[in-house]
Design a protein around this motif. Structure first.
Motif, short mmCIF file in Angstrom:
data_model
loop_
_atom_site.label_atom_id
_atom_site.label_comp_id
_atom_site.label_asym_id
_atom_site.label_seq_id
_atom_site.Cartn_x
_atom_site.Cartn_y
_atom_site.Cartn_z
N GLY A 149 -13.07 9.18 2.64
CA GLY A 149 -13.04 7.78 2.05
C GLY A 149 -12.33 7.66 0.70
O GLY A 149 -11.58 6.63 0.47
N LEU A 150 -12.60 8.57 0.00
CA LEU A 150 -11.91 8.74 -1.58
C LEU A 150 -10.28 8.69 -1.08
O LEU A 150 -9.84 7.82 -2.11
CB LEU A 150 -12.31 9.87 -2.16
CG LEU A 150 -11.64 9.87 -3.82
CD1 LEU A 150 -12.25 8.99 -4.41
CD2 LEU A 150 -12.08 11.35 -4.26
N GLY A 151 -9.88 9.42 -0.41
CA GLY A 151 -8.36 9.37 -0.03
C GLY A 151 -7.75 8.22 0.63
O GLY A 151 -6.92 7.72 0.29
N ALA A 152 -8.81 7.78 1.41
CA ALA A 152 -8.53 6.50 2.31
C ALA A 152 -8.32 5.51 1.42
O ALA A 152 -7.60 4.62 1.27
CB ALA A 152 -9.59 6.03 3.37
N GLY A 153 -9.01 5.17 0.19
CA GLY A 153 -9.04 4.20 -0.62
C GLY A 153 -7.51 4.13 -1.35
O GLY A 153 -7.12 3.10 -1.81
N GLY A 154 -6.89 5.19 -1.60
CA GLY A 154 -5.40 5.35 -2.00
C GLY A 154 -4.41 5.21 -1.18
O GLY A 154 -3.39 4.79 -1.40
N LEU A 155 -4.53 5.24 0.23
CA LEU A 155 -3.80 5.18 1.30
C LEU A 155 -3.38 3.72 1.50
O LEU A 155 -2.17 3.38 1.33
CB LEU A 155 -4.38 5.59 2.62
CG LEU A 155 -4.69 7.28 2.85
CD1 LEU A 155 -4.95 7.56 4.22
CD2 LEU A 155 -3.29 7.98 2.66
N MET A 156 -4.29 2.85 1.55
CA MET A 156 -4.23 1.65 1.76
C MET A 156 -3.23 0.79 0.58
O MET A 156 -2.35 0.08 0.69
CB MET A 156 -5.31 0.67 2.01
CG MET A 156 -6.02 1.02 3.31
SD MET A 156 -5.02 0.77 4.63
CE MET A 156 -5.02 -1.17 4.71
N VAL A 157 -3.92 1.12 -0.65
CA VAL A 157 -3.25 0.61 -2.03
C VAL A 157 -1.82 1.33 -1.97
O VAL A 157 -0.95 0.30 -2.59
CB VAL A 157 -4.23 0.83 -3.06
CG1 VAL A 157 -3.44 0.51 -4.31
CG2 VAL A 157 -5.50 0.31 -2.98
N GLY A 158 -1.82 2.44 -1.93
CA GLY A 158 -0.41 3.11 -1.99
C GLY A 158 0.66 2.52 -1.22
O GLY A 158 1.69 2.04 -1.66
N VAL A 159 0.32 2.06 0.15
CA VAL A 159 1.27 1.60 1.10
C VAL A 159 1.80 0.15 0.61
O VAL A 159 2.86 -0.24 0.33
CB VAL A 159 0.57 1.35 2.57
CG1 VAL A 159 1.53 0.53 3.33
CG2 VAL A 159 0.48 2.56 3.14
N MET A 160 0.78 -0.85 0.29
CA MET A 160 0.96 -2.14 -0.35
C MET A 160 1.74 -2.19 -1.48
O MET A 160 2.91 -2.69 -1.72
CB MET A 160 -0.28 -2.90 -0.40
CG MET A 160 -0.96 -3.15 0.88
SD MET A 160 -0.26 -3.99 2.24
CE MET A 160 -1.21 -3.80 3.40
N ALA A 161 1.59 -1.07 -2.41
CA ALA A 161 2.24 -1.21 -3.71
C ALA A 161 3.57 -0.69 -3.66
O ALA A 161 4.48 -0.94 -4.24
CB ALA A 161 1.61 -0.38 -4.63
N ILE A 162 3.66 0.54 -2.84
CA ILE A 162 5.17 1.04 -2.70
C ILE A 162 5.97 0.28 -2.12
O ILE A 162 7.22 -0.24 -2.62
CB ILE A 162 5.15 2.42 -1.75
CG1 ILE A 162 4.48 3.39 -2.93
CG2 ILE A 162 6.51 2.83 -1.66
CD1 ILE A 162 4.08 4.61 -2.13
N ILE A 163 5.69 -0.69 -1.04
CA ILE A 163 6.38 -1.67 -0.53
C ILE A 163 6.76 -2.77 -1.44
O ILE A 163 7.78 -3.49 -1.62
CB ILE A 163 5.62 -2.30 0.81
CG1 ILE A 163 5.73 -1.36 1.88
CG2 ILE A 163 6.36 -3.51 1.17
CD1 ILE A 163 4.83 -1.61 3.11
N GLY A 164 5.57 -3.07 -2.28
CA GLY A 164 5.95 -4.06 -3.33
C GLY A 164 7.04 -3.56 -4.38
O GLY A 164 7.76 -4.29 -4.91
#
Length: 525
Positions: free
Chosen positions: A129-144
């Motif tokens: 879950g610790l890694g999963a928290g970074g997956l969703m945010v990372g996707v959105m921020a990199i697309i941003g």
């Protein structure tokens, strides 16, 4: 970063040489987005696949009394780490932080698959879950970072499609893997997907260089926020199930949560690099989108939980294909999200979408609240499609407007904050709608004399229901219909808050080129 900002504003001069050939760069962005979607699929599929395998896991490892912690540990770690991942990406660079989150997620997956008892599984799920928290945010921020808001609508349908694939395919894949390969492969299946995502991101993703910040991580703020979020999630998870709402444990958790969040707000006003800079909430659009996202999460996950329950318990559908029961809602959400994204890209206008989305969301929930024991699957499918269309207008537009409301340097915290509010909304939605549903089913069963089906009967499937005496079965079906009525009616009331917030959104022009301009230029590192 300066070059990216200029390109997004349409003011940069065309770079010499290779930049004169935009097609390869367009393809490069598409390949990166594909890799990001794979990473996003990892996080979204996991809980759904594991949920299907849980009965087999318990049968192998034992520890039934700790079953809920397998999900709770993952959810807690994901929610608590989300804002921290976003801030670290802003401070130290998006690519390295995102790759780190994928590696941690995969390590947690391997360890979870190797677990020898329930205690180990719970601990390793927390790592996952610790890694999963970074997956969703990372996707959105990199697309941003890569795609200006004006162009970002093109990819909204892809994001909605990933969500639909996960919700439909997760239970089916989980059941198939568990039956044929064993429950441990419900975790190991993440490895090939993760390896593909890692390879593509390492080789294709090139972001502008960032100057390493000299400021220290706001550890005190991160700690207080983690405690506050943990307390909130535990209250919404345990309240009304593990403990009574007025029990000492729940009251203590509420007090701890309030104190931690109050301390967090104070610390953030003093920190050099706050985990969540409070100044982003001075932008009215960002704050309004946070409210809309919270309400959308409240409704979405409550609906996903109780719609299959209604169709299995009242309409006699099979639990095996539970993901397919949501197909009308998910298809409508995906199609509408794609159409809304295309219109946003071509016109640059978006205010109408959260308004229409909120109206459809409220309408769909109200229609779902009218379902009873005589409602056909076709009728309930139409009602779900109305709700799905509303969610399609809302789910990605909230992120788009939130990211457009902050400076590029705050892209990570904007993405993580929006994701966090949606996550917390889902926790509250499941808890509140669940408490109302459970209370109503219990009252109706008592009133109709259906003592033969206890409250554990809220989990009865069609096969189990068929074994009950006819009077008890009919009483239970009525009770479930009554429970979903009150749950969806409250959901519709919550949706009205999102509608009011959407009405006050100001249509600020989206940054970036219109459809007639070239794709955004990305500086390789």
């Amino acid at each position: 970063m300066a070059d990216l900002m200029k390109a997004a504003d349409g003011k940069a001069e065309a770079p010499p040489g290779p930049a004169e050939k935009p097609a390869p760069r367009q393809r490069s962005v598409r390949v990166v987005v594909l890799a990001l979607m794979i990473a996003m699929l990892l996080a979204m599929l996991d809980n759904l696949i594991v949920g299907t395998a849980m009965p087999t896991i318990v049968g192998d490892l034992g520890g039934l009394e700790h079953l809920s912690w397998v999900v709770t540990a993952y959810t807690l770690a994901t929610a608590a780490s989300t804002p921290i991942w976003g801030k670290l990406g802003d401070m130290y660079g998006r690519k390295g932080i995102f790759l780190t989150s994928i590696v941690i997620f995969l390590i947690g997956s391997v360890l979870s698959g190797m677990s020898q008892d329930m205690g180990q599984l719970i601990g390793f799920r927390a790592i996952q879950g610790l890694g999963a928290g970074g997956l969703m945010v990372g996707v959105m921020a990199i697309i941003g970072d890569l795609v200006p808001p004006r162009e970002r609508g093109k990819y909204q349908g892809m994001m909605a499609g990933v969500m639909a694939i996960a919700m439909i395919g997760g239970p089916l894949v989980g059941g198939t893997i568990t039956d044929h390969l064993g429950w441990r492969w419900s975790f190991y299946i993440n490895l090939p997907l993760g390896a593909v995502a890692l390879a593509m991101i390492v080789t294709v993703l090139h972001l502008p260089k960032r100057e390493r910040t000299e400021a220290k991580v706001d550890y005190l703020g991160a700690g207080l926020l983690t405690v506050g979020i943990t307390a909130i999630v535990l209250v919404t998870t345990w309240g009304g199930s593990e403990y009574d709402w007025n029990s000492a444990v729940i009251m203590e958790l509420i007090a701890i949560g309030v104190a931690a969040l109050a301390g967090f707000l104070f610390v953030e006003t003093k920190a050099a690099e706050p985990i969540i800079p409070l100044h982003i909430f001075r932008n009215a659009n960002f704050t309004l989108m946070s409210v809309v996202g919270f309400m959308a999460g409240f409704v979405m996950f409550g609906a996903v939980l109780y719609l299959p329950l209604f169709q299995q318990s009242v309409q006699g559908a099979s639990a095996t294909n539970s993901g397919l029961l949501l197909l009308p809602m998910l298809l409508a959400m995906m199609i509408v999200s794609l159409v809304a994204g295309r219109i946003t890209t071509s016109s640059g206008r978006y205010k109408i979408f959260p308004i229409v989305g909120s109206i459809l969301m409220v309408s769909g929930l109200f229609l779902l609240s009218t379902m009873d024991t005589d409602t056909t699957r076709f009728t309930s499918g139409i009602y779900m499609a109305v709700l799905g269309a509303g969610m399609g207008f809302l789910m990605q537009i909230t992120m788009l407007v939130a990211q457009n409301s902050v400076e590029m340097k705050d892209m990570g915290v904007a993405s993580s904050s929006t994701t966090l509010f949606r996550t917390l909304g889902s926790s509250f939605g499941v808890a509140i709608m669940g408490a109302l549903f459970t209370g109503r089913v219990s009252d109706e069963m008592s009133a109709r004399g259906g003592a033969g089906a206890t409250m554990h009967g809220a989990q009865l499937d069609a096969a189990s229901l068929a074994k009950l005496p006819v009077p008890v079965r009919e009483a239970y079906e009525y009770a479930v219909a009554s429970g979903t009525h009150i749950a969806f009616l409250v959901g519709a009331s919550v949706g009205l808050v999102a509608l009011v917030a959407a009405l006050f959104v100001k249509e600020v022009p989206l940054r970036g080129a219109g459809p007639e301009k070239a794709a955004p230029v990305v500086d390789a590192v």
